[in-house]
Design a protein around this motif. Structure first.
Motif, PDB file in Angstrom:
ATOM      1  N   ASN A  34      -0.550  -9.838  37.177  1.00 26.72           N
ATOM      2  CA  ASN A  34      -1.709 -10.440  37.841  1.00 26.72           C
ATOM      3  C   ASN A  34      -2.933  -9.597  37.465  1.00 26.72           C
ATOM      4  OD1 ASN A  34      -1.181  -8.110  39.242  1.00 26.72           O
ATOM      5  ND2 ASN A  34      -0.790  -9.079  41.207  1.00 26.72           N
ATOM      6  N   SER A  92       5.592 -19.946  45.336  1.00 31.21           N
ATOM      7  CA  SER A  92       6.397 -20.183  44.130  1.00 31.21           C
ATOM      8  C   SER A  92       7.881 -20.009  44.429  1.00 31.21           C
ATOM      9  CB  SER A  92       5.932 -19.286  42.987  1.00 31.21           C
ATOM     10  OG  SER A  92       6.692 -18.109  42.913  1.00 31.21           O
ATOM     11  N   GLU A 134       0.703 -16.573  46.728  1.00 34.89           N
ATOM     12  CA  GLU A 134       1.122 -17.500  45.662  1.00 34.89           C
ATOM     13  C   GLU A 134       2.584 -17.283  45.287  1.00 34.89           C
ATOM     14  OE1 GLU A 134      -0.828 -14.888  45.187  1.00 34.89           O
ATOM     15  OE2 GLU A 134      -0.434 -13.928  43.248  1.00 34.89           O
ATOM     16  N   VAL A 188      -1.068 -28.894  46.843  1.00 40.01           N
ATOM     17  CA  VAL A 188      -1.700 -27.654  47.293  1.00 40.01           C
ATOM     18  C   VAL A 188      -3.089 -28.018  47.811  1.00 40.01           C
ATOM     19  CG1 VAL A 188      -2.506 -25.356  46.607  1.00 40.01           C
ATOM     20  CG2 VAL A 188      -0.387 -26.273  45.625  1.00 40.01           C
ATOM     21  N   VAL A 202       1.657 -21.180  41.324  1.00 37.50           N
ATOM     22  CA  VAL A 202       0.904 -19.914  41.388  1.00 37.50           C
ATOM     23  C   VAL A 202      -0.571 -20.175  41.062  1.00 37.50           C
ATOM     24  CG1 VAL A 202       0.548 -17.740  40.109  1.00 37.50           C
ATOM     25  CG2 VAL A 202       2.815 -18.308  40.992  1.00 37.50           C
ATOM     26  N   GLU A 203      -0.818 -20.923  40.002  1.00 39.03           N
ATOM     27  CA  GLU A 203      -2.215 -21.161  39.590  1.00 39.03           C
ATOM     28  C   GLU A 203      -2.990 -21.972  40.636  1.00 39.03           C
ATOM     29  OE1 GLU A 203      -3.870 -19.737  37.192  1.00 39.03           O
ATOM     30  OE2 GLU A 203      -2.066 -18.648  36.648  1.00 39.03           O
ATOM     31  N   ASN A 239      -0.087 -14.545  35.791  1.00 38.57           N
ATOM     32  CA  ASN A 239      -1.063 -15.545  36.216  1.00 38.57           C
ATOM     33  C   ASN A 239      -2.273 -15.521  35.287  1.00 38.57           C
ATOM     34  OD1 ASN A 239      -3.063 -13.726  37.194  1.00 38.57           O
ATOM     35  ND2 ASN A 239      -2.168 -13.719  39.240  1.00 38.57           N
ATOM     36  N   CYS A 296      -2.406 -22.132  43.835  1.00 37.00           N
ATOM     37  CA  CYS A 296      -2.625 -21.299  45.025  1.00 37.00           C
ATOM     38  C   CYS A 296      -3.723 -20.268  44.774  1.00 37.00           C
ATOM     39  CB  CYS A 296      -1.334 -20.594  45.428  1.00 37.00           C
ATOM     40  SG  CYS A 296      -0.116 -21.697  46.153  1.00 37.00           S
ATOM     41  N   ILE A 297      -3.716 -19.665  43.613  1.00 33.96           N
ATOM     42  CA  ILE A 297      -4.747 -18.667  43.305  1.00 33.96           C
ATOM     43  C   ILE A 297      -6.130 -19.315  43.317  1.00 33.96           C
ATOM     44  CG2 ILE A 297      -5.666 -17.206  41.467  1.00 33.96           C
ATOM     45  CD1 ILE A 297      -2.869 -16.484  40.723  1.00 33.96           C
TER      46      ILE A 297
END
Ligand SMILES: Nc1ncnc2c1ncn2[C@@H]1O[C@H](COP(=O)(O)OP(=O)(O)OP(=O)(O)O)[C@@H](O)[C@H]1O
Ligand SMILES: [Mg+2]
Lengths: 138, 123
Positions: free
Chosen positions: B32, A19, A15, A80, A44-45, B65, A47-48
């Motif tokens: 994270n 980014s 991620e 994504v 990031v969110e 995150n 992808c996570i």
């Protein structure tokens, strides 16, 4: 550069790679630093979520960046996509902090964060996988 | 590894400054799940030591995150349970906006910088 797609392996911290690319492209279109940072967090969110929830047998996430607009780039659109099991976005409950503080499961924020940080978010999901399309104006 | 680029560090650095009546926790790097766990470990230790007021100075953190944030919510829950208080300071505009989107700011006050936070939080 108007459109580029990365195929990122599903490994921890991929991620961050996504980014960084988002940041480089947003910078090239002279997006303001604060907005760039918001784009990064949304990427990031998304992808996570693909990493964690897709259960895709193809261990890749596809992240596409598109710069929209004429001479003057106006909008960054990021897609994504995973090829996982999918879900029903309409059935996801809106998280509330009051409830999360009491409940054992504190999670469930990613989609709300993405929607809050991007100008426009669209989620398509089904048995072929999940595609999150999100854009932000410069 | 140098700590210069927060994105390059896989592990979060956490430092603590124990003061009269409150402890300031400094983070450096990506929050994270591991980063969040590390903050929680430090926070619970401080609670065990008797601190009821914690200030999380996230000045060295440029990215978080949702998994990391969920662990911060656990710490907030714990602080509420013990009748204590957790505040945040020196957030990037995006992290601050995210905390507002979540409604977290209602339960954990956000201050622009450390002096402002300390003067408001110190019992
Ligand atoms: N790419 C995806 N594939 C399959 N399911 C998904 C995907 N993205 C989201 N979901 C589903 O939507 C739910 C909500 O996602 P959201 O990001 O809001 O919360 P979370 O990932 O569960 O927790 P958090 O984001 O707070 O760490 C997930 O729990 C999952 O069930
Ligand atoms: Mg998520």
């Amino acid at each position: 550069m108007r459109k580029v797609t990365l195929a990122l392996p599903m490994v921890p911290e991929m991620e961050i790679e996504a980014s960084k690319t988002a940041m480089a492209i947003a910078e090239s279109m002279r997006m303001s630093p604060d907005r760039i940072d918001e784009v990064r967090m949304a990427v990031v969110e998304a992808c996570i979520n693909a990493l964690e929830h897709s259960h895709a047998s193809a261990k890749e996430v596809f992240v596409t960046f598109e710069v929209l607009g004429g001479q003057d780039p106006e909008t960054l659109r990021i897609t994504v996509r995973d090829t996982g099991v999918g879900f029903s976005p309409g059935e996801i409950e809106e998280p509330s902090i009051q409830e999360k503080l009491k409940s054992a499961r504190k999670r469930g924020w990613g989609l709300k964060i993405i929607r809050g940080l991007m100008d426009d978010v669209e989620i398509r999901s089904g048995s072929e996988g999940t595609t999150v399309v999100m854009s932000k104006m410069r | 590894m140098k700590g210069g680029d927060a994105l390059m560090t896989e592990s979060l650095n956490v430092n603590v400054d124990r003061r009269e009546g409150l402890a300031v926790v400094y983070t450096e790097g990506y929050i994270n799940n591991q980063g969040g766990e590390e903050i929680a470990r430090v926070a619970y230790k401080l609670i065990d030591e008797g601190y009821k007021v914690l200030l999380l100075n996230l000045g060295g953190t440029k990215i978080v995150n949702s998994i990391g944030i969920s662990i911060l919510i656990e710490i907030i829950e714990k602080m509420i349970e013990i009748g204590g208080k957790l505040g945040f300071c020196s957030l990037t505009p995006t992290i601050e906006k995210t905390f507002h989107i979540m409604g977290l700011a209602q339960y954990a006050p956000i201050f622009p910088d450390e002096p402002a936070a300390v003067s408001q939080l110190q019992p």
